[in-house]
Design a protein around this motif. Structure first.
Motif, PDB file in Angstrom:
ATOM      1  N   LEU A   1       1.012   3.428   1.149  1.00 16.27           N
ATOM      2  CA  LEU A   1       2.531   3.028   1.215  1.00 16.27           C
ATOM      3  C   LEU A   1       3.728   4.097   0.776  1.00 16.27           C
ATOM      4  O   LEU A   1       4.438   3.992   0.817  1.00 16.27           O
ATOM      5  CB  LEU A   1       2.975   2.648  -0.164  1.00 16.27           C
ATOM      6  N   ALA A   2       2.979   5.405   1.480  1.00 18.28           N
ATOM      7  CA  ALA A   2       3.861   6.436   1.168  1.00 18.28           C
ATOM      8  C   ALA A   2       5.301   6.722   2.124  1.00 18.28           C
ATOM      9  O   ALA A   2       5.857   7.048   2.478  1.00 18.28           O
ATOM     10  CB  ALA A   2       3.472   7.683   1.449  1.00 18.28           C
ATOM     11  N   LYS A   3       5.014   6.044   3.625  1.00 21.25           N
ATOM     12  CA  LYS A   3       6.258   5.668   4.717  1.00 21.25           C
ATOM     13  C   LYS A   3       6.668   4.868   4.102  1.00 21.25           C
ATOM     14  O   LYS A   3       7.952   5.094   4.418  1.00 21.25           O
ATOM     15  CB  LYS A   3       5.011   5.643   6.013  1.00 21.25           C
ATOM     16  N   ASP A   4       6.364   3.834   3.917  1.00 21.53           N
ATOM     17  CA  ASP A   4       7.309   2.781   3.605  1.00 21.53           C
ATOM     18  C   ASP A   4       8.758   2.758   2.587  1.00 21.53           C
ATOM     19  O   ASP A   4       9.818   3.038   3.075  1.00 21.53           O
ATOM     20  CB  ASP A   4       6.234   1.411   2.731  1.00 21.53           C
TER      21      ASP A   4
ATOM     22  N   GLU B   1      -2.205  -7.564  -7.096  1.00 18.21           N
ATOM     23  CA  GLU B   1      -0.916  -8.175  -5.797  1.00 18.21           C
ATOM     24  C   GLU B   1      -1.214  -7.032  -4.627  1.00 18.21           C
ATOM     25  O   GLU B   1      -1.416  -5.960  -4.890  1.00 18.21           O
ATOM     26  CB  GLU B   1       0.308  -7.810  -6.792  1.00 18.21           C
ATOM     27  N   THR B   2      -1.016  -8.168  -4.076  1.00 18.15           N
ATOM     28  CA  THR B   2      -0.893  -7.996  -2.401  1.00 18.15           C
ATOM     29  C   THR B   2       0.589  -7.466  -1.859  1.00 18.15           C
ATOM     30  O   THR B   2       0.990  -8.596  -2.240  1.00 18.15           O
ATOM     31  CB  THR B   2      -1.559  -8.629  -1.544  1.00 18.15           C
TER      32      THR B   2
ATOM     33  N   PRO C   1       0.252  -5.296   4.836  1.00 16.81           N
ATOM     34  CA  PRO C   1      -0.686  -5.454   3.435  1.00 16.81           C
ATOM     35  C   PRO C   1      -1.439  -4.463   3.297  1.00 16.81           C
ATOM     36  O   PRO C   1      -2.876  -4.044   3.165  1.00 16.81           O
ATOM     37  CB  PRO C   1      -1.781  -6.904   4.120  1.00 16.81           C
ATOM     38  N   VAL C   2      -1.070  -4.534   1.474  1.00 18.92           N
ATOM     39  CA  VAL C   2      -1.889  -2.743   0.509  1.00 18.92           C
ATOM     40  C   VAL C   2      -1.995  -3.636  -0.464  1.00 18.92           C
ATOM     41  O   VAL C   2      -1.404  -4.747  -1.370  1.00 18.92           O
ATOM     42  CB  VAL C   2      -0.948  -2.014   0.561  1.00 18.92           C
ATOM     43  N   GLU C   3      -3.200  -3.681  -1.573  1.00 19.46           N
ATOM     44  CA  GLU C   3      -3.749  -4.474  -2.613  1.00 19.46           C
ATOM     45  C   GLU C   3      -3.140  -3.122  -3.863  1.00 19.46           C
ATOM     46  O   GLU C   3      -3.924  -2.279  -3.510  1.00 19.46           O
ATOM     47  CB  GLU C   3      -5.113  -4.393  -2.839  1.00 19.46           C
ATOM     48  N   VAL C   4      -2.583  -3.459  -4.338  1.00 18.81           N
ATOM     49  CA  VAL C   4      -2.058  -3.029  -5.795  1.00 18.81           C
ATOM     50  C   VAL C   4      -2.255  -3.015  -6.849  1.00 18.81           C
ATOM     51  O   VAL C   4      -1.982  -4.381  -7.469  1.00 18.81           O
ATOM     52  CB  VAL C   4      -0.443  -2.919  -5.556  1.00 18.81           C
ATOM     53  N   THR C   5      -2.914  -2.249  -7.865  1.00 23.51           N
ATOM     54  CA  THR C   5      -3.089  -2.614  -9.195  1.00 23.51           C
ATOM     55  C   THR C   5      -2.735  -1.771  -9.906  1.00 23.51           C
ATOM     56  O   THR C   5      -2.077  -0.416  -9.970  1.00 23.51           O
ATOM     57  CB  THR C   5      -4.853  -2.176  -9.177  1.00 23.51           C
ATOM     58  N   PHE C   6      -2.701  -2.838 -11.278  1.00 24.46           N
ATOM     59  CA  PHE C   6      -1.792  -2.009 -12.155  1.00 24.46           C
ATOM     60  C   PHE C   6      -2.305  -3.213 -13.185  1.00 24.46           C
ATOM     61  O   PHE C   6      -2.636  -3.824 -13.732  1.00 24.46           O
ATOM     62  CB  PHE C   6       0.327  -1.830 -12.126  1.00 24.46           C
ATOM     63  N   TYR C   7      -1.860  -1.734 -14.714  1.00 27.47           N
ATOM     64  CA  TYR C   7      -2.008  -2.797 -16.031  1.00 27.47           C
ATOM     65  C   TYR C   7      -0.521  -3.687 -16.394  1.00 27.47           C
ATOM     66  O   TYR C   7       0.501  -3.426 -16.760  1.00 27.47           O
ATOM     67  CB  TYR C   7      -2.352  -1.697 -16.890  1.00 27.47           C
TER      68      TYR C   7
END
Length: 242
Positions: free
Chosen positions: A12-15, A167-168, A176-182
């Protein structure tokens, strides 16, 4: 979990570097204005830690306000993006906020962490480290997902659960990138914070009307203004070390 977060933000860094300043209205017109209103207007002579700097938007703002900034992020790609933004005069390097931090006791006047801490499972070691490296009277200002937003958005059965969510995100540069968090309940957020700090302010932001009529923001306001004016999405806490 840490590897999943790292992999996601490397992608995601470039975005973040190219698009997040304006294209992400949740950042540009919602979270950032509310966060910046809690900052000192004159930050000269302040030592500031940008804890989770991403592509460096906050780092740049603190430099403009005259502070001495150190910026850290888990993602090497984000660190490089931040360096490209702010140049070589500011210390920017990779750092895991869940580990012992590479700073002396009482180094900073202010620690700012924008939308980062929900990627960390156990906050207690992180907040002990924040307390250690803050000077007496220093402030911690952080934003996270609002627990009620995640509870509703993901249709979770137990508000009081401390749980991992996925969440994607579909971004222009990364796809599309899957992002995980608490997700954790509000009482956990406040109790972990107050175990180390005195809480000064709790902010449940609403969209900042200052940007509502600007051409680049009008589409975002049409889609989100009413919803975010009535439903919390992020939570901001300002606390201080006694």
């Amino acid at each position: 979990m840490k590897e999943k977060v790292l992999q996601a933000y490397e992608k995601l860094a470039k975005d973040y570097e190219i698009h997040v300043d304006i294209a992400s209205g949740h950042n540009a017109y919602y979270e950032r204005p509310a966060m910046m209103k809690l900052m000192p207007s004159d930050m000269s002579e302040l030592a500031v830690l940008d804890a989770g700097c991403a592509a460096g938007w906050y780092t740049e703002q603190f430099i403009k306000r005259g502070s001495q900034v150190t910026a850290v992020d888990l993602s090497p790609a984000m660190v490089e993006a931040c360096k490209r933004r702010v140049g070589s005069e500011t210390a920017v390097f990779t750092c895991d906020l869940a580990e012992t931090l590479p700073f002396h006791n009482e180094t900073f006047n202010l620690i700012v962490s924008s939308l980062t801490l929900h990627y960390i499972d156990d906050w207690e070691p992180t907040f002990r480290e924040f307390h250690r490296i803050l000077k007496p009277g220093g402030c911690l200002i952080f934003s996270v997902h609002h627990p009620f937003m995640d509870f509703k958005h993901f249709d979770r059965p137990d508000y009081f659960a401390h749980e991992l969510l996925k969440e994607t995100w579909n971004k222009k540069e990364s796809g599309p990138v899957e992002v995980t968090f608490y997700r954790r309940p509000l009482q956990e957020i406040l109790n972990v914070t107050s175990a180390q700090f005195v809480i000064d302010r709790i902010v449940e932001p609403q969209p900042d009307i200052e940007f509502k009529d600007k051409p680049e923001s009008m589409d975002w306001y049409k889609r989100w203004f009413d919803r975010l004016s009535k439903n919390p999405h992020f939570l901001i806490v300002k606390a201080r070390k006694q």
